[in-house]
Design an enzyme around this catalytic site. Structure first.
Site, mmCIF file in Angstrom:
data_model
loop_
_atom_site.group_PDB
_atom_site.id
_atom_site.type_symbol
_atom_site.label_atom_id
_atom_site.label_comp_id
_atom_site.label_asym_id
_atom_site.label_seq_id
_atom_site.Cartn_x
_atom_site.Cartn_y
_atom_site.Cartn_z
ATOM 1 N N ASP A 249 0.879 -1.178 0.000
ATOM 2 C CA ASP A 249 0.000 0.000 0.000
ATOM 3 C C ASP A 249 0.915 1.225 0.000
ATOM 4 O OD1 ASP A 249 -2.183 1.822 0.373
ATOM 5 O OD2 ASP A 249 -3.353 0.203 1.237
ATOM 6 N N HIS A 272 1.662 1.755 -3.309
ATOM 7 C CA HIS A 272 0.722 2.652 -3.981
ATOM 8 C C HIS A 272 1.312 4.058 -4.088
ATOM 9 C CE1 HIS A 272 -2.979 -0.026 -2.780
ATOM 10 N NE2 HIS A 272 -2.132 -0.642 -3.560
#
Ligand code: NAG
Ligand code: NAG
Ligand code: NAG
Ligand code: NAG
Ligand code: NAG
Ligand code: NAG
Ligand code: NAG
Ligand code: NAG
Ligand code: NAG
Length: 443
Positions: A249, A272
């Site tokens: 993430d 991310h």
């Protein structure tokens, strides 16, 4: 010769364990500011005082809870000492530790600290940090605290990855909770198998993170989700540098009220991206993110490189455990300088429609959160090709909420050679939207 006798004597004392070698920087007085490079923090960081006593933490060594030993060593060596977690030992933590009373103390982790897999205990007792339902195994806070040593903090995440797959509303603890810390250095350290985010840094200031090595993959079919490297919240004058992050993430995420932050020299893989937000999640709240410098990032196998994500102006749902929208605030003075990407879906992504697939709705309820004075510069590399022909997207929900968003020296293309950007409602400095996008394209 005197010197060699002295060395021998020192060696003997060391081998007898009578004195502890001062190999880490913070056993003596040192300047945290000088450790920051190449960019200096927005404000000088307080100098760490010298430590004058040492306490070793006892360990049961059989999986029994060592929390009492840890607390007693911390109380004994607080105010000027160093607490050592020995190299050849594994310490088990089965109790939520409130370590916000610390002052002028070092925690030198040479061995391993492992958190128990008792998901019922932790869901009831982990520290509730309120924001996004975050909970932490422990909270470390106070003044002038250093946590380093190159040892390991292991969150025992597998049991949590599997439980989360069954029920998305379980509360997975964050491995490192830095809560109300003013003046500190965290790292070098290895962080492994966090149940979710690796660091939550809240209500803190003047903290340097360096030499953090993050990794931890699931060994079952249930992936380790939401394993952000850092989430900063209500914190100011923080530096994150020289670290390697293998996660799933955000590599670093600037949550509400993150100000005066330097992030430099990171290697991020599988993430991310370096993300501002998400912001505007909670109606009635004012989220401020300003004065960020993100410098020299290598970004591999990621959904995004540089990202700003803002919820729409009305409530919506992203997933069972994440919904929001309607909040206000501002993002201001954010610089992304020098980023190399490889296999990244979008080099740059600015969205004010986070958590929502319905664009009509986002246009109908534009974000109440302004974005101004943002610079993306010296970004190069190859995308994944996922959004071909686009390699980036800069979309604001109305013309009035974004100003002075600039992109210079962008040299990004997809494996097929595409290099287009989607731009909507970003027209201030570049005069019109076409100019922004053609400028981005022509680079
Ligand atoms: C939890 O840890 C204990 C002790 O290490 C182990 O015996 C047990 O199998 C673990 N439980 C799960 C569900 O992994
Ligand atoms: C931070 O400080 C505020 C104000 O004192 C407090 O309400 C909040 O619980 C603290 N912790 C977090 C994580 O926000
Ligand atoms: C917090 O958890 C509750 C239920 O446990 C859920 O309804 C809510 O959506 C969660 N909030 C956030 C922001 O994730
Ligand atoms: C963030 O800062 C703004 C402006 O000072 C303030 O209104 C808001 O309450 C703060 N938010 C949080 C979560 O602390
Ligand atoms: C950029 O960061 C990498 C580590 O990821 C480091 O090796 C390199 O020296 C840095 N370059 C500059 C110009 O600071
Ligand atoms: C980098 O991320 C990819 C994709 O998540 C993963 O498959 C790979 O193992 C990671 N590399 C390392 C060194 O962890
Ligand atoms: C904006 O950020 C830069 C660092 O990128 C900093 O040097 C500058 O002082 C900041 N501007 C303001 C007005 O604080
Ligand atoms: C990116 O992912 C690929 C495929 O999983 C892997 O081979 C590569 O090592 C990853 N890159 C890094 C820097 O870990
Ligand atoms: C998208 O939002 C619009 C405006 O709120 C609404 O009228 C429409 O029904 C929505 N579409 C879908 C597929 O939900």
């Amino acid at each position: 010769m005197k010197a060699s006798i002295l060395t021998q004597a020192l060696g003997l004392l060391l081998s007898l364990g009578l004195i502890v070698e001062a190999k880490a920087s913070s056993a003596k007085k040192y300047s945290r500011t000088e450790a920051c490079k190449p960019h200096q923090p927005f404000h000088p960081l307080p100098i760490s005082q010298a430590r004058t006593k040492t306490c070793h933490v006892a360990s049961h060594g059989n999986g029994a809870d060592d929390s009492k030993n840890i607390l007693s060593a911390l109380h004994k060596c607080n105010n000027g000492g160093k607490v050592v977690f020995d190299e050849d030992k594994t310490y088990t933590v089965g109790t939520a530790l409130d370590m916000t009373f610390l002052k002028h103390v070092d925690l030198e982790v040479l061995g391993t600290i492992k958190f128990t897999n008792d998901t019922d205990y932790w869901q009831t007792n982990a520290f509730k940090q309120i924001y996004q339902n975050a909970t932490t195994f422990f909270q470390l806070g106070g003044e002038d605290v250093n946590l380093y040593g190159g040892g390991t903090l292991d969150g025992n995440g597998q049991v949590w990855y599997d439980l989360y797959a069954e029920d998305a509303l379980i509360l997975r603890p964050i491995l490192v909770g830095v809560i109300g810390l003013h003046g500190g250095t965290i790292g070098p350290l290895k962080l492994r198998y966090s149940p979710q985010w690796y660091h939550f840094v809240a209500n803190s200031s003047n903290v340097l993170f360096e030499g953090i090595d993050i990794s931890g993959y699931s060994s079952s079919k249930n992936t380790a989700k939401n394993t952000d490297g850092w989430d900063l919240y209500r914190s100011s004058n923080i530096v994150i540098q020289d670290s390697i992050i293998n996660n799933g993430d955000d590599c670093v995420s600037f949550k509400p009220n993150s100000t005066e932050i330097i992030v430099q020299n990171l290697h991020c893989n599988g993430s991310h991206g370096i993300s501002v937000g998400s912001l505007g999640q909670y109606p009635g709240e004012v989220d401020i993110v300003e004065n960020l410098l993100i410098y020299n990032i290598s970004m591999f196998n990621a959904s995004d490189g540089a990202r700003i994500k803002v919820w729409p102006g009305v409530s919506s749902a992203l997933s069972t455990d994440l919904q929001g929208g309607g909040g206000s605030g501002s993002v201001k003075n954010v610089t992304y300088d020098t980023m190399t990407i490889d296999n990244v879906d979008y080099a740059i992504e600015v969205t004010q429609c986070y958590g929502q697939k319905n664009l009509t709705l986002c246009n109908q309820y534009p974000s109440k959160l302004t974005i101004a004075d943002v610079l993306f510069t010296n970004i190069k590399g190859t995308t994944s090709g996922k959004y071909d022909p686009d390699v980036g997207t800069i979309v604001c929900s109305s013309e009035t909420v974004c100003s002075n968003i600039e992109a210079t020296n962008i040299d990004v293309s997809s494996p097929d050679g595409d290099d287009e950007f989607v731009c909507t409602n970003v027209d201030e400095v570049m005069e019109d939207q076409a100019a922004v996008c053609s400028m981005l394209k022509s680079m």
